[in-house]
Design a protein around this motif. Structure first.
Motif, PDB file in Angstrom:
ATOM      1  N   ARG A  15     -41.241  21.586 -52.949  1.00 44.06           N
ATOM      2  CA  ARG A  15     -40.549  20.415 -52.612  1.00 44.06           C
ATOM      3  C   ARG A  15     -38.995  20.290 -52.446  1.00 44.06           C
ATOM      4  N   ALA A  16     -38.440  20.801 -53.748  1.00 44.84           N
ATOM      5  CA  ALA A  16     -36.976  21.068 -53.820  1.00 44.84           C
ATOM      6  C   ALA A  16     -36.598  21.835 -52.427  1.00 44.84           C
ATOM      7  N   HIS A  17     -37.357  22.984 -51.886  1.00 42.33           N
ATOM      8  CA  HIS A  17     -36.714  23.708 -50.826  1.00 42.33           C
ATOM      9  C   HIS A  17     -36.826  23.032 -49.334  1.00 42.33           C
ATOM     10  N   GLY A  18     -38.028  21.959 -49.484  1.00 48.36           N
ATOM     11  CA  GLY A  18     -38.302  21.232 -48.527  1.00 48.36           C
ATOM     12  C   GLY A  18     -39.885  21.847 -47.774  1.00 48.36           C
ATOM     13  N   MET A  19     -40.502  20.844 -47.608  1.00 48.90           N
ATOM     14  CA  MET A  19     -42.151  21.164 -47.359  1.00 48.90           C
ATOM     15  C   MET A  19     -41.813  21.371 -45.948  1.00 48.90           C
ATOM     16  N   THR A  20     -41.099  20.891 -45.033  1.00 48.37           N
ATOM     17  CA  THR A  20     -41.109  21.162 -43.509  1.00 48.37           C
ATOM     18  C   THR A  20     -40.654  22.644 -43.368  1.00 48.37           C
ATOM     19  N   LYS A  21     -39.763  23.060 -43.959  1.00 51.90           N
ATOM     20  CA  LYS A  21     -39.432  24.364 -44.147  1.00 51.90           C
ATOM     21  C   LYS A  21     -40.141  25.392 -44.559  1.00 51.90           C
TER      22      LYS A  21
END
Length: 92
Positions: A40-46
């Motif tokens: 989640r810190a990296h971004g779930m879309t990515k």
């Protein structure tokens, strides 16, 4: 109000430390949960784009109640630019 740990865990060294701690416990629930925080810190879309997996499946696998398959674990670790390493430890 509960704080979202992913919002505060932005440093790659801190993320790696969290995951190392989780793996050291041997608790699969904690490992999945910690990996979910880093994801989640990296971004779930990515992460969805990098792994080719659906976000819903990632959220489910990377939760405290999740049980990611080895394939999922490897895809997520690669997408997060993290590696796993085995080290010998003392016998109990």
């Amino acid at each position: 109000m509960e704080t979202n740990a992913a919002e505060h865990l932005t440093d790659p060294e801190d993320q790696a430390e969290l995951l190392a701690d989780a793996f050291a416990t041997g608790d699969p629930r904690y490992v999945a949960h910690a990996l979910g925080i880093v994801a989640r810190a990296h971004g779930m879309t990515k992460l969805e784009q990098a792994t080719g997996m659906k976000r819903q499946a990632l959220y489910r696998a990377l939760s405290m109640d999740g049980n990611p398959k080895l394939d999922t674990l490897m895809k997520v670790m690669k997408a997060l630019h993290l590696s796993l390493r085995a080290e010998p430890r003392e016998a109990a």
